[in-house]
Design an enzyme around this catalytic site. Structure first.
Site, mmCIF file in Angstrom:
data_model
loop_
_atom_site.group_PDB
_atom_site.id
_atom_site.type_symbol
_atom_site.label_atom_id
_atom_site.label_comp_id
_atom_site.label_asym_id
_atom_site.label_seq_id
_atom_site.Cartn_x
_atom_site.Cartn_y
_atom_site.Cartn_z
ATOM 1 N N GLY A 16 0.820 -1.217 0.000
ATOM 2 C CA GLY A 16 0.000 0.000 0.000
ATOM 3 C C GLY A 16 0.848 1.258 0.000
ATOM 4 O O GLY A 16 0.583 2.203 -0.761
ATOM 5 N N CYS A 43 3.928 -8.984 1.921
ATOM 6 C CA CYS A 43 3.598 -9.738 0.712
ATOM 7 C C CYS A 43 4.844 -10.246 0.002
ATOM 8 O O CYS A 43 4.951 -11.427 -0.326
ATOM 9 C CB CYS A 43 2.779 -8.866 -0.235
ATOM 10 S SG CYS A 43 2.582 -9.585 -1.859
ATOM 11 N N GLY A 177 -6.921 -22.155 12.130
ATOM 12 C CA GLY A 177 -7.647 -22.838 11.053
ATOM 13 C C GLY A 177 -7.943 -21.897 9.912
ATOM 14 O O GLY A 177 -8.906 -22.079 9.167
ATOM 15 N N ALA A 350 -8.252 -16.193 -2.455
ATOM 16 C CA ALA A 350 -7.765 -17.554 -2.679
ATOM 17 C C ALA A 350 -7.065 -18.052 -1.428
ATOM 18 O O ALA A 350 -6.443 -17.276 -0.711
ATOM 19 C CB ALA A 350 -6.776 -17.576 -3.847
ATOM 20 N N HIS A 445 -14.022 -26.459 -23.881
ATOM 21 C CA HIS A 445 -13.852 -27.875 -23.600
ATOM 22 C C HIS A 445 -12.501 -28.380 -24.093
ATOM 23 O O HIS A 445 -12.066 -27.958 -25.159
ATOM 24 C CB HIS A 445 -14.984 -28.637 -24.301
ATOM 25 C CG HIS A 445 -15.034 -30.085 -23.968
ATOM 26 N ND1 HIS A 445 -15.402 -30.532 -22.716
ATOM 27 C CD2 HIS A 445 -14.759 -31.188 -24.706
ATOM 28 C CE1 HIS A 445 -15.361 -31.855 -22.708
ATOM 29 N NE2 HIS A 445 -14.967 -32.279 -23.903
HETATM 30 P P1 NDP Z 1 -6.892 -15.948 9.847
HETATM 31 O O1 NDP Z 1 -7.667 -14.830 10.410
HETATM 32 O O2 NDP Z 1 -7.152 -16.417 8.464
HETATM 33 O O3 NDP Z 1 -7.025 -17.209 10.797
HETATM 34 C C1 NDP Z 1 -6.687 -17.132 12.159
HETATM 35 C C2 NDP Z 1 -7.044 -18.464 12.791
HETATM 36 O O4 NDP Z 1 -6.559 -18.498 14.124
HETATM 37 C C3 NDP Z 1 -8.539 -18.693 12.851
HETATM 38 O O5 NDP Z 1 -8.770 -20.042 12.581
HETATM 39 C C4 NDP Z 1 -8.875 -18.322 14.281
HETATM 40 O O6 NDP Z 1 -9.970 -19.044 14.782
HETATM 41 C C5 NDP Z 1 -7.628 -18.769 15.010
HETATM 42 N N1 NDP Z 1 -7.367 -18.004 16.230
HETATM 43 C C6 NDP Z 1 -7.398 -16.666 16.402
HETATM 44 N N2 NDP Z 1 -7.064 -16.346 17.668
HETATM 45 C C7 NDP Z 1 -6.813 -17.498 18.301
HETATM 46 C C8 NDP Z 1 -6.437 -17.821 19.633
HETATM 47 N N3 NDP Z 1 -6.238 -16.882 20.555
HETATM 48 N N4 NDP Z 1 -6.261 -19.124 19.959
HETATM 49 C C9 NDP Z 1 -6.460 -20.093 19.041
HETATM 50 N N5 NDP Z 1 -6.825 -19.846 17.758
HETATM 51 C C10 NDP Z 1 -6.989 -18.568 17.395
HETATM 52 O O7 NDP Z 1 -5.365 -15.511 10.055
HETATM 53 P P2 NDP Z 1 -4.002 -16.093 9.502
HETATM 54 O O8 NDP Z 1 -3.043 -15.875 10.607
HETATM 55 O O9 NDP Z 1 -4.163 -17.430 8.917
HETATM 56 O O10 NDP Z 1 -3.696 -15.071 8.325
HETATM 57 C C11 NDP Z 1 -3.702 -13.682 8.602
HETATM 58 C C12 NDP Z 1 -4.326 -12.889 7.499
HETATM 59 O O11 NDP Z 1 -3.401 -12.758 6.440
HETATM 60 C C13 NDP Z 1 -5.555 -13.525 6.865
HETATM 61 O O12 NDP Z 1 -6.729 -13.213 7.556
HETATM 62 C C14 NDP Z 1 -5.531 -12.939 5.473
HETATM 63 O O13 NDP Z 1 -6.179 -11.691 5.510
HETATM 64 C C15 NDP Z 1 -4.070 -12.759 5.200
HETATM 65 N N6 NDP Z 1 -3.560 -13.881 4.380
HETATM 66 C C16 NDP Z 1 -4.039 -14.023 3.122
HETATM 67 C C17 NDP Z 1 -3.598 -15.060 2.324
HETATM 68 C C18 NDP Z 1 -4.156 -15.202 0.949
HETATM 69 O O14 NDP Z 1 -4.743 -14.274 0.449
HETATM 70 N N7 NDP Z 1 -4.015 -16.369 0.314
HETATM 71 C C19 NDP Z 1 -2.608 -16.018 2.783
HETATM 72 C C20 NDP Z 1 -2.186 -15.780 4.147
HETATM 73 C C21 NDP Z 1 -2.654 -14.747 4.897
HETATM 74 P P3 NDP Z 1 -11.512 -18.590 14.501
HETATM 75 O O15 NDP Z 1 -11.839 -19.068 13.133
HETATM 76 O O16 NDP Z 1 -12.264 -19.306 15.558
HETATM 77 O O17 NDP Z 1 -11.538 -17.112 14.660
#
Ligand code: NDP
Length: 460
Positions: A16, A43, A177, A350, A445
């Site tokens: 950004g 990134c 997750g 994605a 196809h």
């Molecule tokens: P996400 O927000 O995708 O996932 C975080 C995960 O951690 C969720 O499953 C969440 O659970 C869990 N969580 C959060 N807090 C806790 C806690 N205190 N204890 C246990 N589990 C917890 O974050 P990521 O870290 O995977 O990625 C960060 C961000 O980076 C993404 O949101 C995305 O915006 C970006 N990103 C994008 C990508 C892409 O475009 N392909 C690739 C990688 C990152 P719950 O579901 O219950 O909240």
């Protein structure tokens, strides 16, 4: 010392910040950008770009397997992690150089230093202590991994460290997750690491369409990845995974169900936090929300009238192309007399797991909440690359349609090249295409993508 004066000071040279700095400079502004780490931001340095290279590396494992069904004899294969890390580092070094050169050729003054706000118009460069007077300021400092608060959490790595591990562990436990847990779980498993995912909820990938979530979780388990649900990590201590207590080479993890597990490495993928600590926001009148993200309006302006913020630090949609658009819109609006906003609707996303997810628009659950009549079209089939083998891999495609207006509200794909397909489908969804217009488009196809225009009968 004479204080430098600039029209725009940008804090952070990630996606950004760099876009905003270049565009503002092109509009004639005197611009300075400060970066405390490396140009290119998350990134380029430790996010999307190196991650995709690792994903591509990991998928050769499946290709070698499939090659036999097409008549190939693949000799002994061996994977060397340091070779991949070195190649990846060369590429990100090259990209970082491009980022710097693009700034310089636009006339932007690029400074290698941490920058903090002294007040709404004064930025201090901590390397050297210089102060800069800025008419306008853009904060584009991104985010950093969040570490949950439990005993031994600091023994775990995060996505900051995973890219440069000296060696791959035999096993890894990943907490979370979301995007990062799924992407690294899948890629590390294919590189030979035994992966266990620990997720606190019922099903991974909360926020994605439920059919996709189930499909991915099933496919990950079929690939040998263990997924523990409704479980959290309670503590980590050093231990030995090779029954050699005197030489701890791994970690003992205590889980919320009382179980303990030994693993070679623990990785936290539990979301990200906005990078605002120590920036001096309060001195400049910039407010943050309850999650620590900088509060901004549609135009990315903060609560201080001459300060804007874009990208992950604002916690709107933490995606590189969104940060780029927010930065571009800011620069055009404020310096180019061409006002526009970044539209955060129908942004394609994605997840580069294997299988890959590509998605745009509403999930089925969101559509049913917002629209009275929703039609669902769904197809599952074997991708052509696996039909000659005994692979059980399936591809999933799903259209979510407003039955009242016939408008396609969401497109969800899981399987090979899902992200590539969704980039194109997102144009149609953004244009407000109807299901009938999808039907009127002649199939190409034989492709997997043709299923998107040949699903005729609603299944729900
Ligand atoms: P996400 O927000 O995708 O996932 C975080 C995960 O951690 C969720 O499953 C969440 O659970 C869990 N969580 C959060 N807090 C806790 C806690 N205190 N204890 C246990 N589990 C917890 O974050 P990521 O870290 O995977 O990625 C960060 C961000 O980076 C993404 O949101 C995305 O915006 C970006 N990103 C994008 C990508 C892409 O475009 N392909 C690739 C990688 C990152 P719950 O579901 O219950 O909240």
């Amino acid at each position: 010392m004479t204080r430098q004066r600039v029209d725009l000071f940008v804090i952070g040279a990630g996606s950004g910040g760099v876009r905003a700095a270049r565009i503002a400079a092109n509009h004639g502004a005197r611009v300075m950008v400060a970066e405390e780490f490396r140009y290119g931001g998350t990134c380029v340095i430790r996010g999307c770009v190196p991650k995709k290279l690792l994903v591509l590396a990991s998928r050769f494992a499946d290709e070698f397997e499939l090659a036999g069904s097409f008549g190939w004899t693949v000799g002994a294969t061996r994977f060397d992690w340091p070779t991949l890390v070195a190649a990846k580092n060369r590429e990100i070094g090259r990209l970082e150089g491009i980022y710097r050169r693009n700034l310089e050729s636009a006339g932007v003054i690029a400074v290698d230093s941490r920058a903090v706000l002294e007040d709404a118009h004064t930025v201090q460069l901590l390397a050297g202590g210089d102060r800069v007077h800025a008419e306008k300021i853009l904060i584009a400092t991104g985010g950093r991994p969040r570490r949950p608060d439990f005993a031994g959490a600091d023994l775990a790595i995060t996505s900051n460290e995973v890219f440069d591990l000296p060696a791959l562990p035999e096993s890894i436990m990943i907490e979370g997750g979301g995007f990062i847990a799924v992407e690294f779980g899948c890629l590390l498993a294919r590189l030979g690491v035994k992966v266990t995912i620990v997720y606190r909820g019922e099903q991974i990938l909360r926020g994605f369409d439920d059919d996709l979530r189930n499909h991915v979780a099933d496919a990950m388990r079929a690939a040998g990845i263990e997924i523990l649900t409704r479980i959290e990590i309670r503590g980590i201590e050093r231990a030995s995974v090779r029954d050699d207590a005197a030489n701890p080479d791994g970690y003992r993890v205590t889980l919320s169900n009382g179980e303990t597990r030994d693993t070679g490495l623990v990785m936290l993928a539990t979301g990200r936090l906005p990078n605002v600590e120590g920036l001096g926001l309060e001195r400049a009148g910039v407010e943050t929300d309850e999650k620590g993200a900088i509060r901004v309006g549609l135009d990315s302006r903060t609560t201080a009238s001459n300060i804007w913020a874009v990208g992950d630090v604002t916690n709107r949609l933490a995606l590189t192309p969104v940060a780029i658009r927010e930065g571009h819109a800011f620069a055009d609006t404020v310096f180019g007399k061409r006002p526009w906003f970044c539209d955060h609707t129908n942004v394609p996303e994605a997840v580069f797991g294997t299988p890959e997810i590509g998605t745009v628009g509403l999930t089925e659950a969101q559509a049913r909440e917002r629209h009275s009549r929703v039609d669902i079209y769904r197809a599952t089939f074997r991708p052509m690359a696996s039909v000659l083998s005994d692979s059980t891999e399936k591809m999933l495609m799903k259209l979510v349609v407003d039955a009242g207006t016939d408008r396609v509200l969401g497109v969800h794909v899981c399987g090979p090249d899902a992200a590539e397909m969704i980039q194109m489908a997102a144009i149609a969804v953004k244009m407000g295409a109807t299901k009938r217009q999808f039907d009127e488009t002649v199939a190409l196809h034989p492709t997997a993508a043709e299923e998107l225009v040949t699903m005729r009968t609603p299944v729900g």
